[in-house]
Design an enzyme around this catalytic site. Structure first.
Site, PDB file in Angstrom:
ATOM      1  N   HIS A 169       0.835  -1.207   0.000  1.00 63.93           N
ATOM      2  CA  HIS A 169       0.000   0.000   0.000  1.00 63.93           C
ATOM      3  C   HIS A 169       0.870   1.257   0.000  1.00 63.93           C
ATOM      4  CE1 HIS A 169      -3.395  -2.645   0.934  1.00 63.93           C
ATOM      5  NE2 HIS A 169      -2.601  -3.204   1.829  1.00 63.93           N
ATOM      6  N   SER A 294      16.738  15.273 -20.859  1.00 65.41           N
ATOM      7  CA  SER A 294      15.679  16.278 -20.914  1.00 65.41           C
ATOM      8  C   SER A 294      16.184  17.462 -21.727  1.00 65.41           C
ATOM      9  CB  SER A 294      15.309  16.732 -19.498  1.00 65.41           C
ATOM     10  OG  SER A 294      14.521  17.915 -19.534  1.00 65.41           O
TER      11      SER A 294
END
Length: 447
Positions: A169, A294
Site C-alpha cells: 500500500h 531532458s
C-alpha cells in the site's frame, strides 16, 4: 510517394522498423502470399501422393521443382500475384492463377485444375496464417522472450542477498530481498509461458462449409477427413480443427493471444516496479555519452526504456484483446470480418517485440545503489515490530501486538535505540532480550 521510415503512418513501419523488420517475413502482404503458395503447392503434392488416379503419372522428381515455387519466392512473384488480383479482385484466386502459370512452365498444364481442387479460400488462409504465426513465434517471439527471462534470472541471482524495504500500500512493510522480488517475475513469466506452449496451432481444412462436400462428391470412396487431418498435421505441422464452418473457429488462436497478453501484462508490472525503484533512487542508470535526458534539465537520466516498453506492450494488449474477442465470433457459417482483422496480427507482435527489447535494454542500464537500500532500511526500524511481537506470541507473552502497536503508531521516529529500549522494558529473560535485539531491518528478510 516512396514509403520510408519518415513518412510511414505506423511507427512499427517507421521509427521502430529496424527493431521489428524480421516480422515482415511472416506478417507482410508478401509473406501472406508466400504462405498461401506454400499451402497450395503442398496440397497438390498431397493429392499426388494420395494418389488420385488422374495425378498418378506425375513423377515424384517434379515435387522439388514444385516446392521451389514457394522456397524461391521473390518480391517479383508477389507483385505478379497482386497484378492478377487487380483483375480477379480475389486474393486467393490470384494465387491459384499464378501457380497455374508456373505449371505451364513446368509442362504440367494437364494437371492445372487440381490446383485448389475442392477447396475454398479459407482452406488456404486458415492454414497459411496459423503457419505464419507458429513460425513467427518459434523464430522471433520465443528467442526474444527468453532473452528477457534470462536477464531477469541473472539479476535475481546477482541480487539474491540484497535486503530491501518492502512496501505494501505504498507504506514500509516487512523487509524482503531484491533478488527475490525479481524472481517473482521470473516464476510468473515461466508459468504463463508453459500455458502458452500448451496451446495448439490449429487450422481449418475442409471445403466450403467444412464438410469436404466437393471432395466427397468427386471421389466418394476416399476418406477425406483422414486426408485433411494427415495433410494439416503431417505436412504443415498444425492441428486439424474438425468439424468447422467455412472458417477456423479461432478458439486456440484467441487463447494464444490471451496468453501473450498475460505475459505482456506481467512485463508491464515489472516495468512499473523498476520505474518506481529508479524514482526512489534504488537504481542509478548507466549514462551513454551524448544522450540527452531532458531538453531543459541537464541532470536528468530518465527511465525511458521501461516507459517505452509499457507503452508498446499496452498497445499490443489492446490489439490482442480485440483479436481474441472478435475472431471466435462469426455470423452463421462465416462472415468476412475475420479476414480484415487477421491482416493486423503482425501489429501486436511488433509492439510486443519492441516492448521486450526496451525492457531488456532498460535492465541492462541498471546500476544498484546499495547505500539507498541500506538508508531506507535504517530509517524504518518499525518494520521489526512484526518479528518482535511474533516471538513474544511464541513465548505466550500477554498482548504483544497491542504493546508493539503502542510503540510504533506514533509520529516519533522509531530507531534501533527505541526498539532496544522497548525490549529492555519487557519482563522476559535476558536470553530472549538478546534474541529480540539481534533482529534488524536488514536481516529480517524471511526465506
Amino acid at each position: 510517394m516512396v514509403l520510408s521510415a519518415l513518412n510511414a503512418i505506423s511507427p512499427i513501419d517507421g521509427r521502430y522498423r529496424s527493431k521489428v523488420e524480421a516480422l515482415s517475413n511472416y506478417f507482410s502482404e508478401e509473406a501472406l502470399i508466400k504462405y498461401r503458395v506454400l499451402v497450395e503447392i503442398e496440397y497438390f503434392i498431397a493429392l499426388c501422393e494420395l494418389p488420385l488416379p488422374q495425378l498418378s503419372e506425375i513423377p515424384k522428381e517434379i515435387f522439388g521443382d514444385l516446392r521451389a515455387i514457394y522456397k524461391n519466392f521473390t518480391p517479383i512473384d508477389a507483385a505478379a500475384i497482386k497484378d492478377i488480383e487487380k483483375v480477379t479482385n480475389h486474393d486467393v484466386k490470384a494465387v491459384e492463377y499464378f501457380i497455374k502459370e508456373k505449371f505451364d512452365a513446368l509442362k504440367l498444364s494437364d494437371y492445372k485444375e487440381f490446383i485448389h481442387f475442392g477447396l475454398t479460400s479459407q482452406d488456404i488462409n486458415n492454414t497459411a496464417i496459423p503457419l505464419s504465426i507458429k513460425e513467427a513465434m518459434n523464430d522471433l517471439y520465443v528467442p526474444e522472450y527468453l532473452k528477457v527471462l534470462e536477464a531477469l534470472e541473472k539479476l535475481a541471482k546477482e541480487w539474491a542477498d540484497v535486503p530491501m524495504l518492502a512496501r505494501t500500500h505504498g507504506q514500509p512493510a516487512s523487509p524482503t530481498r531484491l533478488g527475490k522480488e525479481i524472481d517473482v517475475f521470473v516464476v510468473r513469466l515461466k508459468e504463463q509461458f508453459n500455458l502458452l506452449n500448451d496451446i495448439p496451432s490449429a487450422a481449418k481444412f475442409g471445403g466450403a462449409t467444412g464438410n469436404f462436400n466437393a471432395h466427397k462428391v468427386a471421389y466418394p470412396n476416399i476418406d477425406w477427413k483422414a486426408f485433411g487431418t494427415q495433410f494439416v498435421q503431417e505436412k504443415l505441422g498444425l492441428q486439424h480443427s474438425f468439424p468447422t464452418t467455412q472458417i477456423e473457429h479461432y478458439d486456440h488462436m484467441a487463447a494464444l493471444f490471451d496468453a501473450m497478453k498475460r505475459i505482456n501484462t506481467i512485463i508491464i508490472d515489472l516495468d512499473r516496479d523498476v520505474w518506481t525503484y529508479v524514482s526512489m533512487d534504488y537504481f542509478k542508470q548507466k549514462i551513454k555519452k551524448g544522450e540527452v535526458g531532458s531538453s531543459a534539465m541537464p541532470h536528468k537520466v530518465n527511465p525511458i526504456d521501461f516507459e517505452n516498453s509499457e507503452g508498446n506492450l499496452g498497445i499490443a494488449n489492446a490489439v490482442f484483446e480485440h483479436l481474441a474477442a472478435k475472431l471466435p465470433v462469426s455470423r452463421l457459417q462465416r462472415d468476412l470480418t475475420d479476414s480484415t482483422v487477421l491482416r493486423n496480427v503482425g501489429v501486436p507482435f511488433a509492439h510486443t517485440l519492441i516492448g521486450f527489447k526496451s525492457t531488456l535494454k532498460g535492465l541492462g542500464k541498471l546500476l544498484l545503489n546499495r547505500s539507498k537500500f541500506e538508508e531506507d532500511l535504517e530509517k524504518n526500524w518499525a518494520v521489526v515490530a512484526e518479528a518482535i511481537q511474533t516471538i513474544l506470541r511464541r513465548e505466550n507473552y500477554p498482548n504483544p501486538y497491542e504493546a508493539l502497536k503502542g510503540l510504533t503508531r506514533t509520529n516519533e521516529a522509531i530507531t534501533q535505540k527505541s526498539i532496544a529500549d522497548f525490549i529492555d522494558g519487557l519482563e522476559v529473560s535476558e536470553d530472549l532480550k538478546k534474541e529480540l535485539k539481534a533482529i534488524s531491518p536488514s536481516n529480517y528478510t524471511g526465506i
